[in-house]
Design an enzyme around this catalytic site. Sequence first.
Site, PDB file in Angstrom:
ATOM      1  CG  HIS A  51      -2.125  -0.858   1.055  1.00 21.35           C
ATOM      2  ND1 HIS A  51      -3.362  -0.375   0.723  1.00 21.35           N
ATOM      3  CD2 HIS A  51      -2.263  -2.201   1.156  1.00 21.35           C
ATOM      4  CE1 HIS A  51      -4.225  -1.367   0.639  1.00 21.35           C
ATOM      5  NE2 HIS A  51      -3.575  -2.490   0.894  1.00 21.35           N
ATOM      6  CB  SER A  93      -4.261   3.794  -4.487  1.00 20.34           C
ATOM      7  OG  SER A  93      -4.144   2.532  -3.859  1.00 20.34           O
ATOM      8  CD  GLU A 125      -9.330   2.713  -2.713  1.00 12.51           C
ATOM      9  OE1 GLU A 125      -9.888   1.671  -3.090  1.00 12.51           O
ATOM     10  OE2 GLU A 125      -8.168   2.740  -2.245  1.00 12.51           O
ATOM     11  CD  GLN A 126      -3.609   8.280  -1.347  1.00 10.46           C
ATOM     12  OE1 GLN A 126      -3.151   9.437  -1.307  1.00 10.46           O
ATOM     13  NE2 GLN A 126      -2.844   7.193  -1.187  1.00 10.46           N
ATOM     14  CG  PHE A 128      -1.798   5.687   8.656  1.00  7.19           C
ATOM     15  CD1 PHE A 128      -2.110   5.267   9.945  1.00  7.19           C
ATOM     16  CD2 PHE A 128      -2.753   6.401   7.941  1.00  7.19           C
ATOM     17  CE1 PHE A 128      -3.340   5.575  10.515  1.00  7.19           C
ATOM     18  CE2 PHE A 128      -3.988   6.714   8.499  1.00  7.19           C
ATOM     19  CZ  PHE A 128      -4.281   6.293   9.795  1.00  7.19           C
ATOM     20  CB  ILE A 129      -3.288   0.795   5.662  1.00  4.07           C
ATOM     21  CG1 ILE A 129      -1.925   0.523   5.009  1.00  4.07           C
ATOM     22  CG2 ILE A 129      -4.419   0.334   4.734  1.00  4.07           C
ATOM     23  CD1 ILE A 129      -1.601  -0.960   4.888  1.00  4.07           C
ATOM     24  CB  ALA A 180     -11.225   1.899   4.515  1.00  4.31           C
ATOM     25  CB  VAL A 181      -9.642   7.375   2.491  1.00  2.00           C
ATOM     26  CG1 VAL A 181      -8.239   7.165   3.033  1.00  2.00           C
ATOM     27  CG2 VAL A 181      -9.713   6.976   1.018  1.00  2.00           C
TER      28      VAL A 181
END
Length: 480
Positions: free
Chosen positions: A380, A397, A400-401, A432-433, A435-436
């Site tokens: 990630h 990704s 999502e970001q 650091f992970i 789910a945004v």
Amino acid sequence: MHYPRNMRGYGPQTPDPHWPNPNGKGSDKGGAKIAVQFVVNYEEGGENCTLHGDAGSEAFLSEIVGAASWPDQRHWNMESIYEYGARSGFWRLHRLFTENHIPVTVYGVATALQRSPEQVQAMLDADWEIASHGLKWVEYKDFAREDEKTCLDEAVVLHTAVTGERPRGWYLGRCSENTVDLVTEEGSFDYISDTYDDDLPYWRNHADRDQLIIPYTLDCNDMRFATPQGFNSGDQFETYLRDTFDTLYAEGQAGQAKMMNIGLHCRLIGRPGRLAALKRFIEYAKSHDDVWFARRIDIADHWAATHPPAPQKEQPSLVSKNEFVSKYGGVFEHSPWIAEHAYDAGLGAANDTANGLHYAMKIQFRLASNEQRLGVLNAHPDLAGKLAAANRLTAESTSEQASAGLDSLTDEERVTFTSLNSQYTEKFGFPFIIAVKGLTKAHILDAFKTRIDNDRDTEFNTACLQVEKIALLRLKDLLS
């Protein structure tokens, strides 16, 4: 690898069948609360018997509990028990149902019907549906596929000649693993009942045909008078039928109406000491409003008109491994091995939803070693890190970001994220992970500042759960 059994069915919320309610009195809300369906299995004269060219006598479903087949011999007692069903039991059932104006479906063994002209005429005169119960009442599990197909075709021909109409429904009973597929491939049956897996009809796709399945029953069935630990008296049978009826009726009142199958055999329930219990149950069921008494063909016609087969949705369990990994291998970031392992473990209809497929994949993630899972974590990217700045994130990704506004940080926010990323990675050994989806930059920063104080084991487990959550969200996008 496809797992052919369907363990999901309709899931927690069953469809409203919208049953017809021709005699409804107690409800102004539409359909009947329950569909009650009686089956009379007519097998007498079609059972194993050397007179019929069989290798031995019958040993199944009679008063002789634990009977064994006699090779190359007639079993006089067994034959006479079956004959009772044709000579006496049938007529007792016929009187009961016709006097109470209850429609019936007959599962008729073709060779048994051939030997019973008066009974067949009585069925026709009463407008009973006569569905096919196969050519002979014998065990088909060891038949070669082509031999069973021959018996199927012969059953249809003989049934049509005997009754004047080809059968629209099929129930073999003593079936093989090929039976349902063979009958579907035959292509002319409105329904098949060689399943016991639901309280409602459903569609099953095979050989490019949507075949209606109307499941049958072995519990609300008088066969349990002839099996160990079955019903010992009519009272037990009646109580079981009442309890089943009451449970399903209550479900119907709560908006999830079902179907109640009741299986009967002339030589079993046709005995006077048992028929009295059936009579009492019929009176009990008729005392309720909003009950639809139907033949199985009526249920089939209603279901086909009200719930026609829906277009086939995407079914991950049916695609090739390469196609599966190509489409779903990225839901765990840069870790297609999880999709590969899930596929190899076997996927069935229960895995053809986002939740179901996620279930299969997260199991493989959880079965992996800590080293393998650490590899997934390290696959990630940092949040708002160097890869994002260089446009080197995966499409998932990136999206999502961006949804959390991480692609439009102020200079001050960028410095904060860069500092936190460095501290976090240095402490834990992975990025650091989180789910945004649905989170704001403020939410993410608060979580960052809180979780950085965790010990490594706690944070490792937290990060793994976030990876699983991200995978589920991605699957929901793919299988919306």
